[in-house]
Design an enzyme around this catalytic site. Structure first.
Site, PDB file in Angstrom:
ATOM      1  N   CYS A 132      63.792  15.896  34.120  1.00 41.71           N
ATOM      2  CA  CYS A 132      64.429  14.853  35.024  1.00 41.71           C
ATOM      3  C   CYS A 132      65.516  14.099  34.273  1.00 41.71           C
ATOM      4  O   CYS A 132      65.313  13.252  33.475  1.00 41.71           O
ATOM      5  CB  CYS A 132      63.266  14.153  35.677  1.00 41.71           C
ATOM      6  SG  CYS A 132      63.871  12.380  36.454  1.00 41.71           S
ATOM      7  N   CYS A 151      65.278  10.477  34.120  1.00 44.57           N
ATOM      8  CA  CYS A 151      63.840   9.869  33.477  1.00 44.57           C
ATOM      9  C   CYS A 151      64.463   9.911  31.885  1.00 44.57           C
ATOM     10  O   CYS A 151      63.948   9.040  31.294  1.00 44.57           O
ATOM     11  CB  CYS A 151      62.782  11.047  33.404  1.00 44.57           C
ATOM     12  SG  CYS A 151      62.187  11.168  35.118  1.00 44.57           S
TER      13      CYS A 151
END
Length: 193
Positions: A91, A94
């Protein structure tokens, strides 16, 4: 071929921008770097809110597992401030916020009144562990050991939740943010008092 060279000489800045755009599309670390730059401006930051009536977390079945396999129930953490961050190694947002999560962790890891639950949601936990080691992050590696209450996590990555000592949700932020700001530390310090 000659026309291509001529076009490139006349449009070199467009070509460079196109190459940078392609790199951003295919390289997760490049995407994370760009998102980190945007987050560092403070535009995406969230702050701790006042508790709302009856906004207590449904802890009863929220069980997590640490890297050694030890199970823990979030309901056992009442009396402590709990920082929960849901992330995955694939991600880009993230990846963008993880350096700030690490800085936050480094600042407060010795404080026994705060618990860090960085919950990895990769399909294979070995991938998440490898990512942390590759980047030199030392935050706790946690995985879910069952269902996650929808009040805490609705499927969007990254999601960060901060619970106060009573177990009340005081922050729920979806998307990239910078958790290494003094304003965020001040909010956490207020919860720790």
């Amino acid at each position: 071929m000659e026309q291509l060279k001529k076009w490139f000489r006349n449009n070199w800045s467009t070509a460079i921008l196109a190459i940078l755009f392609i790199v951003l599309l295919v390289n997760p670390d490049a995407k994370a770097w760009l998102m980190r730059q945007v987050a560092s401006t403070g535009l995406l930051n969230s702050s701790i809110s006042e508790p709302k009536v009856q906004e207590t977390t449904p802890y009863n079945n929220f069980t997590l597992k640490d890297e050694s396999g030890k199970l823990m129930n979030v309901s056992d953490l009442k009396g402590k401030v709990v920082f929960i961050n849901f992330w995955a190694s694939w991600c880009p947002p993230c990846r963008a916020e993880f350096p700030s999560v690490q800085k936050f962790y480094e600042k407060y890891k010795s404080n026994s009144n705060i618990v860090f639950l960085t919950v990895n949601l990769d399909d294979d936990s070995a991938t998440g562990i490898a990512y942390l080691k590759q980047k030199g992050f030392t935050v706790p590696f946690i995985t879910s050991a069952g269902n996650i209450p929808k009040e805490i996590y609705d499927g969007s990555l990254p999601t960060t939740v901060v619970l106060d000592k009573k177990g009340t949700i005081r922050l729920r932020h979806t998307g990239v943010a910078d958790y290494s700001k003094d304003s965020f530390y001040a909010d956490i310090d207020a919860l720790l008092k």
